[in-house]
Design an enzyme around this catalytic site. Structure first.
Site, PDB file in Angstrom:
ATOM      1  N   ASN A 165       8.176  -3.724  -4.921  1.00  0.00           N
ATOM      2  CA  ASN A 165       8.508  -3.066  -3.661  1.00  0.00           C
ATOM      3  C   ASN A 165       7.475  -1.975  -3.386  1.00  0.00           C
ATOM      4  OD1 ASN A 165      10.115  -2.338  -1.349  1.00  0.00           O
ATOM      5  ND2 ASN A 165      10.922  -0.612  -2.513  1.00  0.00           N
TER       6      ASN A 165
ATOM      7  N   HIS B  54       7.273   1.770  -1.424  1.00  0.00           N
ATOM      8  CA  HIS B  54       8.118   2.821  -0.860  1.00  0.00           C
ATOM      9  C   HIS B  54       7.219   3.965  -0.375  1.00  0.00           C
ATOM     10  CE1 HIS B  54      11.665   5.263  -0.273  1.00  0.00           C
ATOM     11  NE2 HIS B  54      11.023   6.256  -0.858  1.00  0.00           N
TER      12      HIS B  54
HETATM   13  C1  GRF Z   1       6.736   0.850   4.993  1.00  0.00           C
HETATM   14  O1  GRF Z   1       6.522   2.212   5.190  1.00  0.00           O
HETATM   15  C2  GRF Z   1       7.246   0.605   3.606  1.00  0.00           C
HETATM   16  O2  GRF Z   1       6.757   1.483   2.663  1.00  0.00           O
HETATM   17  C3  GRF Z   1       8.729   0.832   3.778  1.00  0.00           C
HETATM   18  O3  GRF Z   1       9.033   0.298   5.048  1.00  0.00           O
HETATM   19  C4  GRF Z   1       7.871   0.327   5.858  1.00  0.00           C
HETATM   20  C5  GRF Z   1       7.629  -1.072   6.307  1.00  0.00           C
HETATM   21  O4  GRF Z   1       6.592  -1.175   7.248  1.00  0.00           O
HETATM   22  N1  GRF Z   1       9.450   0.250   2.672  1.00  0.00           N
HETATM   23  P1  GRF Z   1       5.957  -2.582   7.568  1.00  0.00           P
HETATM   24  O5  GRF Z   1       7.101  -3.497   8.028  1.00  0.00           O
HETATM   25  O6  GRF Z   1       5.289  -3.091   6.350  1.00  0.00           O
HETATM   26  O7  GRF Z   1       4.992  -2.344   8.698  1.00  0.00           O
END
Ligand code: GRF
Length: 200
Positions: free
Chosen positions: A109, A111
Site C-alpha cells: 500500500n 499512504h
Molecule cells: C494517494 O495520495 C495515496 O497515497 C492514498 O490515496 C491517494 C490516491 O491517489 N492512499 P490516486 O488515486 O493514486 O491518484
C-alpha cells in the site's frame, strides 16, 4: 518472466498510472496485469484501459455489508489473471483479515504520510494544522491494522511557509509517483517471488 501485479483502486488512479508507466520499462521486474476498482465510476478504470491494461469494476456496493463476498469476487479475478502481487493505490476500503492473510507478504500500500505518523485520512490538512515541518509518503506491506505493517520505503517532503493543503498534497503526490514504482521493483527483486505462484 515478470511478476504479475494487480493494482486495486477506488478513484482517480494517478499512482496506478505511475505504476503502469514504470512497468513499461523492459527492465522493470513486474507487469501490471490487472486493475480492479471497488467503484464502477473510478476515473482510474478508464485511465488503465487507455493504457492498454485490463480494468474491471467490482462495485463493493453490490455486496452490501458482506465484505468477504466482495473480496472473494476480487480474489477470484486475481487468481484468474494469475496475479502474484497486489498493490493498493488509493483503495478506500478496509480489507478483511481473510484477504490480508491470503495475500500476506504479497500486498503493498501507499499512504500519504511518514508512517507511523498520521495514519488515516486527511493527512495533509492534519500535518499543516500540527505545524509540522516535514511530511511525505510511505510504501508498506499491508497487515490487518490500517496503515500499519512493515515499511518498505519512504520519501520526505519539506512543508514550506505558506503551504496550503492542495500545494502540499501535490508535492507529496509527485513523490508518491516516484516512490511506489521504485519500492515495488525493489520488493520484487528482494523477495524473488516465484513466477506464476498463486497466493497462500
Ligand atoms: C494517494 O495520495 C495515496 O497515497 C492514498 O490515496 C491517494 C490516491 O491517489 N492512499 P490516486 O488515486 O493514486 O491518484
Amino acid at each position: 518472466m515478470k511478476t504479475r501485479v494487480a493494482v486495486l483502486i477506488s478513484g482517480r488512479g494517478s499512482n496506478m498510472a505511475a505504476l503502469i508507466e514504470a512497468a513499461r520499462d523492459p527492465e522493470f521486474p513486474g507487469e501490471i496485469a490487472l486493475v480492479i476498482s471497488n467503484r464502477a465510476d473510478a476515473a482510474g478504470l478508464d485511465l488503465a484501459r487507455r493504457a492498454g491494461v485490463e480494468a474491471i469494476g467490482v462495485p463493493s456496493r453490490d455486496f452490501g455489508q458482506n465484505r468477504e463476498a466482495h473480496e472473494r469476487a476480487v480474489d477470484a479475478l486475481l487468481l484468474q489473471h494469475r496475479v502474484e502481487l497486489v498493490c493498493l493505490a488509493g483503495y478506500m476500503r478496509l480489507l478483511s483479515p481473510w484477504f490480508v492473510d491470503r495475500w500476506g507478504g504479497r500486498l503493498l500500500n501507499i499512504h500519504p504520510s511518514l508512517l507511523p505518523a498520521y495514519k488515516g485520512l486527511d493527512t495533509h490538512a492534519r500535518v499543516l494544522a500540527a505545524g509540522e515541518r516535514e511530511h511525505g509518503c510511505t510504501v508498506h506491506l499491508v497487515t490487518t491494522a490500517m496503515d500499519e505493517g512493515p515499511i518498505l520505503a519512504q520519501a520526505r517532503v519539506t512543508v514550506l511557509p505558506g503551504d496550503n493543503e492542495a500545494a502540499l498534497a501535490a508535492r507529496v503526490l509527485a513523490q508518491e509517483h516516484r516512490l511506489y514504482p521504485a519500492a515495488l521493483a525493489q520488493y520484487i527483486r528482494d523477495k524473488a517471488l516465484p513466477d506464476g505462484q498463486p497466493p497462500r
